[in-house]
Every structure is written in C-alpha cells, then in structure tokens.
Design a protein around this motif. Structure first.
Motif, PDB file in Angstrom:
ATOM      1  N   THR A 153       0.812  -1.101   0.028  1.00  0.00           N
ATOM      2  CA  THR A 153      -0.018  -0.066  -0.038  1.00  0.00           C
ATOM      3  C   THR A 153       0.886   1.276  -0.060  1.00  0.00           C
ATOM      4  O   THR A 153       2.171   1.220   0.450  1.00  0.00           O
ATOM      5  CB  THR A 153      -0.895   0.085   1.267  1.00  0.00           C
ATOM      6  N   LYS A 154       0.348   2.358  -0.357  1.00  0.00           N
ATOM      7  CA  LYS A 154       1.189   3.596  -0.553  1.00  0.00           C
ATOM      8  C   LYS A 154       0.971   4.324   0.760  1.00  0.00           C
ATOM      9  O   LYS A 154       0.250   4.089   1.557  1.00  0.00           O
ATOM     10  CB  LYS A 154       0.575   4.507  -1.889  1.00  0.00           C
ATOM     11  N   LYS A 155       2.107   5.001   1.221  1.00  0.00           N
ATOM     12  CA  LYS A 155       2.134   5.755   2.338  1.00  0.00           C
ATOM     13  C   LYS A 155       0.817   6.920   2.325  1.00  0.00           C
ATOM     14  O   LYS A 155       0.933   7.554   1.161  1.00  0.00           O
ATOM     15  CB  LYS A 155       3.303   6.386   2.531  1.00  0.00           C
ATOM     16  N   GLN A 156       0.470   7.220   3.295  1.00  0.00           N
ATOM     17  CA  GLN A 156      -0.493   8.185   3.362  1.00  0.00           C
ATOM     18  C   GLN A 156       0.288   9.691   3.971  1.00  0.00           C
ATOM     19  O   GLN A 156       0.956   9.514   4.934  1.00  0.00           O
ATOM     20  CB  GLN A 156      -1.838   7.820   4.418  1.00  0.00           C
ATOM     21  N   ARG A 157      -0.021  10.686   3.223  1.00  0.00           N
ATOM     22  CA  ARG A 157       0.657  11.812   3.690  1.00  0.00           C
ATOM     23  C   ARG A 157      -0.306  12.924   4.286  1.00  0.00           C
ATOM     24  O   ARG A 157      -1.487  13.067   4.025  1.00  0.00           O
ATOM     25  CB  ARG A 157       1.309  12.471   2.613  1.00  0.00           C
TER      26      ARG A 157
END
Length: 85
Positions: free
Chosen positions: A81-85
C-alpha cells in the motif's frame, strides 16, 4: 698393579618404601602407553585391509534430499500500500 683394580659390583642401596610403588607405577605407565600406541596403529592397519577389499560400494549413488528452506523473520513480505501523507 693388578691388585689395585676393584672389580666388585657397586653397592646399591635397598629401595625405600616410596620407591617401590614409584617403580611399579612407572612400569605400569609404560605398559599403558604401549597399549595406547598399539590401539592407534591397529585400526590404521585394519582400514588399509578394508580399502583393499571393499565389500560394499560407497554411497555415491545415494541422493540427498535438499533441506526445506525456512523463511527467516527478517524476510517478511512488504506492504504494497502507498504511504498516506
């Protein structure tokens, strides 16, 4: 001049109480060392005789099963999963 030479055996003192066990202990130690050396030599001689007449072929034909590899703790699958910013 012939009477000046003394050919009698030398005087040897009698062994003391502690010298007797020491003498027998050294004798038994020498026998023990000879037995140990013979124990090393005899298997070497037997192995040469066994090499001359092999009764069984060596296990060169035996195939070994590869060991199953266990994943280590450090090799966990990474999150995709992509990192959340």
């Amino acid at each position: 001049m012939a009477s000046d030479l003394d050919f009698s055996p030398p005087e040897v003192p009698k062994p003391t109480f502690l010298e007797n066990p020491l003498q027998y202990g050294l004798f038994l130690g020498a026998i023990f060392q000879l037995i140990c050396v013979l124990a090393l030599i005899i298997p070497i001689l037997k192995s040469h005789e066994a090499d001359a007449e092999p009764s069984e072929p060596r296990s060169a034909d035996v195939t070994r099963k590869p060991k199953a590899t266990v994943p280590s703790v450090n090799n966990r699958p990474k999150k995709e999963t992509k990192k959340q910013r």
